[in-house]
Design a protein around this motif. Structure first.
Motif, PDB file in Angstrom:
ATOM      1  N   LEU A   1      27.298  39.523  26.323  1.00 53.41           N
ATOM      2  CA  LEU A   1      26.252  40.245  25.585  1.00 53.41           C
ATOM      3  C   LEU A   1      25.818  41.498  26.342  1.00 53.41           C
ATOM      4  N   GLU A   2      25.860  41.400  27.674  1.00 50.50           N
ATOM      5  CA  GLU A   2      25.385  42.503  28.514  1.00 50.50           C
ATOM      6  C   GLU A   2      26.331  43.697  28.534  1.00 50.50           C
ATOM      7  N   ASN A   3      27.546  43.506  28.012  1.00 47.63           N
ATOM      8  CA  ASN A   3      28.534  44.594  28.050  1.00 47.63           C
ATOM      9  C   ASN A   3      28.543  45.447  26.779  1.00 47.63           C
ATOM     10  N   GLU A   4      27.832  44.998  25.759  1.00 46.93           N
ATOM     11  CA  GLU A   4      27.822  45.732  24.490  1.00 46.93           C
ATOM     12  C   GLU A   4      26.704  46.785  24.486  1.00 46.93           C
ATOM     13  N   MET A   5      26.819  47.741  23.623  1.00 47.84           N
ATOM     14  CA  MET A   5      25.791  48.744  23.315  1.00 47.84           C
ATOM     15  C   MET A   5      25.017  49.251  24.529  1.00 47.84           C
TER      16      MET A   5
ATOM     17  N   GLY B   1      24.397  47.945  27.271  1.00 46.98           N
ATOM     18  CA  GLY B   1      25.109  47.654  28.512  1.00 46.98           C
ATOM     19  C   GLY B   1      26.117  48.724  28.886  1.00 46.98           C
ATOM     20  N   LYS B   2      26.724  49.352  27.872  1.00 46.94           N
ATOM     21  CA  LYS B   2      27.716  50.415  28.127  1.00 46.94           C
ATOM     22  C   LYS B   2      27.034  51.689  28.635  1.00 46.94           C
ATOM     23  N   TYR B   3      25.839  51.942  28.146  1.00 46.87           N
ATOM     24  CA  TYR B   3      25.145  53.182  28.468  1.00 46.87           C
ATOM     25  C   TYR B   3      24.148  53.035  29.618  1.00 46.87           C
ATOM     26  N   ARG B   4      23.760  51.792  29.914  1.00 46.78           N
ATOM     27  CA  ARG B   4      22.747  51.565  30.955  1.00 46.78           C
ATOM     28  C   ARG B   4      23.215  50.442  31.884  1.00 46.78           C
ATOM     29  N   PRO B   5      24.237  50.697  32.709  1.00 47.99           N
ATOM     30  CA  PRO B   5      24.775  49.649  33.575  1.00 47.99           C
ATOM     31  C   PRO B   5      23.704  49.047  34.480  1.00 47.99           C
ATOM     32  N   GLY B   6      23.691  47.709  34.544  1.00 45.89           N
ATOM     33  CA  GLY B   6      22.728  47.008  35.389  1.00 45.89           C
ATOM     34  C   GLY B   6      21.379  46.786  34.743  1.00 45.89           C
ATOM     35  N   HIS B   7      21.150  47.420  33.576  1.00 43.31           N
ATOM     36  CA  HIS B   7      19.843  47.320  32.904  1.00 43.31           C
ATOM     37  C   HIS B   7      19.460  45.872  32.623  1.00 43.31           C
ATOM     38  N   PHE B   8      20.403  45.092  32.093  1.00 43.08           N
ATOM     39  CA  PHE B   8      20.049  43.723  31.701  1.00 43.08           C
ATOM     40  C   PHE B   8      19.926  42.776  32.889  1.00 43.08           C
ATOM     41  N   ASP B   9      20.552  43.128  34.023  1.00 44.49           N
ATOM     42  CA  ASP B   9      20.278  42.364  35.246  1.00 44.49           C
ATOM     43  C   ASP B   9      18.812  42.550  35.639  1.00 44.49           C
ATOM     44  N   GLY B  10      18.314  43.787  35.493  1.00 37.56           N
ATOM     45  CA  GLY B  10      16.902  44.074  35.790  1.00 37.56           C
ATOM     46  C   GLY B  10      15.968  43.337  34.852  1.00 37.56           C
ATOM     47  N   VAL B  11      16.317  43.347  33.559  1.00 37.73           N
ATOM     48  CA  VAL B  11      15.500  42.637  32.560  1.00 37.73           C
ATOM     49  C   VAL B  11      15.492  41.139  32.862  1.00 37.73           C
ATOM     50  N   GLY B  12      16.689  40.581  33.070  1.00 37.26           N
ATOM     51  CA  GLY B  12      16.805  39.141  33.329  1.00 37.26           C
ATOM     52  C   GLY B  12      16.028  38.727  34.565  1.00 37.26           C
TER      53      GLY B  12
ATOM     54  N   LEU C   1      22.637  61.873  18.578  1.00 45.53           N
ATOM     55  CA  LEU C   1      23.012  60.467  18.425  1.00 45.53           C
ATOM     56  C   LEU C   1      23.748  60.005  19.681  1.00 45.53           C
ATOM     57  N   GLU C   2      23.181  59.000  20.357  1.00 42.22           N
ATOM     58  CA  GLU C   2      23.899  58.433  21.515  1.00 42.22           C
ATOM     59  C   GLU C   2      24.929  57.414  21.022  1.00 42.22           C
ATOM     60  N   TYR C   3      24.480  56.487  20.167  1.00 39.18           N
ATOM     61  CA  TYR C   3      25.458  55.613  19.527  1.00 39.18           C
ATOM     62  C   TYR C   3      24.915  55.032  18.233  1.00 39.18           C
ATOM     63  N   PHE C   4      25.862  54.713  17.361  1.00 37.46           N
ATOM     64  CA  PHE C   4      25.586  53.969  16.130  1.00 37.46           C
ATOM     65  C   PHE C   4      26.617  52.854  16.075  1.00 37.46           C
ATOM     66  N   VAL C   5      26.146  51.617  15.919  1.00 37.68           N
ATOM     67  CA  VAL C   5      27.058  50.464  15.905  1.00 37.68           C
ATOM     68  C   VAL C   5      26.617  49.490  14.816  1.00 37.68           C
ATOM     69  N   ILE C   6      27.598  48.974  14.076  1.00 41.56           N
ATOM     70  CA  ILE C   6      27.350  47.797  13.232  1.00 41.56           C
ATOM     71  C   ILE C   6      27.974  46.617  13.978  1.00 41.56           C
ATOM     72  N   ALA C   7      27.144  45.641  14.325  1.00 38.37           N
ATOM     73  CA  ALA C   7      27.604  44.560  15.196  1.00 38.37           C
ATOM     74  C   ALA C   7      27.299  43.190  14.615  1.00 38.37           C
ATOM     75  N   ASP C   8      28.106  42.227  15.036  1.00 36.20           N
ATOM     76  CA  ASP C   8      27.882  40.817  14.740  1.00 36.20           C
ATOM     77  C   ASP C   8      26.561  40.414  15.415  1.00 36.20           C
ATOM     78  N   GLU C   9      25.631  39.838  14.663  1.00 37.76           N
ATOM     79  CA  GLU C   9      24.315  39.509  15.220  1.00 37.76           C
ATOM     80  C   GLU C   9      24.388  38.494  16.361  1.00 37.76           C
ATOM     81  N   GLU C  10      25.410  37.663  16.358  1.00 37.13           N
ATOM     82  CA  GLU C  10      25.487  36.617  17.379  1.00 37.13           C
ATOM     83  C   GLU C  10      26.136  37.112  18.663  1.00 37.13           C
ATOM     84  N   THR C  11      27.298  37.769  18.553  1.00 34.30           N
ATOM     85  CA  THR C  11      28.030  38.207  19.753  1.00 34.30           C
ATOM     86  C   THR C  11      27.670  39.628  20.172  1.00 34.30           C
ATOM     87  N   LEU C  12      27.082  40.390  19.233  1.00 34.81           N
ATOM     88  CA  LEU C  12      26.755  41.811  19.415  1.00 34.81           C
ATOM     89  C   LEU C  12      27.992  42.690  19.556  1.00 34.81           C
TER      90      LEU C  12
END
Length: 280
Positions: A113-117, A119-130, A237-248
């Motif tokens: 989950l941390e590698n999508e959206m 995660g691609k633009y803000r490396p390490g961000h979700f480690d900080g959140v977690g 626009l930095e990104y636009f994604v249509i993603a699976d709600e479960e896997t992202l």
């Protein structure tokens, strides 16, 4: 409303509430509060005996030091809003309370989950959140915790962290609260100029169009239309994604058995705005 500034006073307070058999609801924030945050406490009050907030601007989840420095800090106003919202206690720790061994994030595996959206633009961000959310959960020991769906990926990450750490906290997502013109409420909105604020409705309006297009045209065509809308605007626009709600994971084709969500991140000059919408 109690204002708790140290880990010791917080833990003493929480232990007293638990001894009285109270169910604790919690919603952590980084301050600069608005009605979107207050909707979390409204939800928490319905399901808990004791509602706790926290205000801590977490340095390890900012990739851009400038963004961290500019993050609005409005503690006095925040405390007034929380009291009016019926919050029972607010935890306002300093950096040393949360990071006694220095500003280091734990490394997490969120099953991709941390590698999508983000995660691609803000490396390490979700480690900080977690790191900070896990530490807050361990200190506050809530039965229930509440997070806004505007940060949908963050919500998914926190649910995954609970699954991995087996902390006894139930996570609740609360629908995005919007201004009358549709703009998702955000602490960053105050940094928009008057003109940018008027033009910022482009994000919600585009998501609404995507929801309509999703039923009738291909994913590739939708992506092109969204790109064109932003190319002809003052927003980058930095990104636009249509993603699976479960896997992202970004959708390449539509599976009738899956649920999908559209995500947009765009810049108004240096102000980064994010939003998403369930596509049905």
């Amino acid at each position: 409303m109690k204002v708790l500034k140290s880990k010791k006073t917080l833990i003493d307070y929480v232990e007293r509430q638990r001894e009285m058999g109270k169910k604790i609801g919690f919603a952590p924030t980084m301050g600069a509060l608005h009605r979107g945050h207050l909707s979390l406490y409204k939800a928490a009050k319905k399901e808990n005996d004791e509602v706790i907030s926290s205000i801590f601007v977490n340095p390890t989840q900012f990739n851009n030091p400038d963004d961290f420095q500019k993050y609005p800090k409005t503690l006095e106003k925040d405390l007034e809003l929380l009291e009016k919202a019926g919050v029972d206690a607010v935890y306002v720790p300093n950096v040393e309370e949360m990071y006694p061994d220095g500003l280091n994030s734990k490394k997490y595996d969120f099953d991709g989950l941390e590698n999508e959206m983000e995660g691609k633009y803000r490396p390490g961000h979700f480690d900080g959140v977690g790191t900070i959310v896990e530490e807050l959960f361990r200190q506050v020991q809530p039965h229930n915790a509440y997070f806004g769906e505007k940060d949908y990926q963050q919500l998914a990450i926190i649910k995954k962290m609970i699954e991995k750490t087996k902390l006894p906290v139930k996570i609740h997502g609360v629908p995005t609260l919007r201004e009358e013109d549709g703009l998702a409420m955000s602490s960053r909105n105050v940094r928009l100029t008057e003109t940018q604020r008027k033009e910022a409705t482009i994000i919600y309006e585009t998501l609404t169009k995507v929801k309509e297009w999703f039923k009738v045209i291909s994913l590739e065509e939708i992506k092109q239309k969204v790109t064109d809308i932003f190319r002809n605007s003052n927003f980058e626009l930095e990104y636009f994604v249509i993603a699976d709600e479960e896997t992202l994971k970004e959708a390449n084709a539509i599976d009738e058995d899956k649920k999908y969500r559209a995500f947009i991140v765009a810049y108004a000059d240096t102000v980064r705005l994010i939003d998403n919408m369930h596509l049905g």
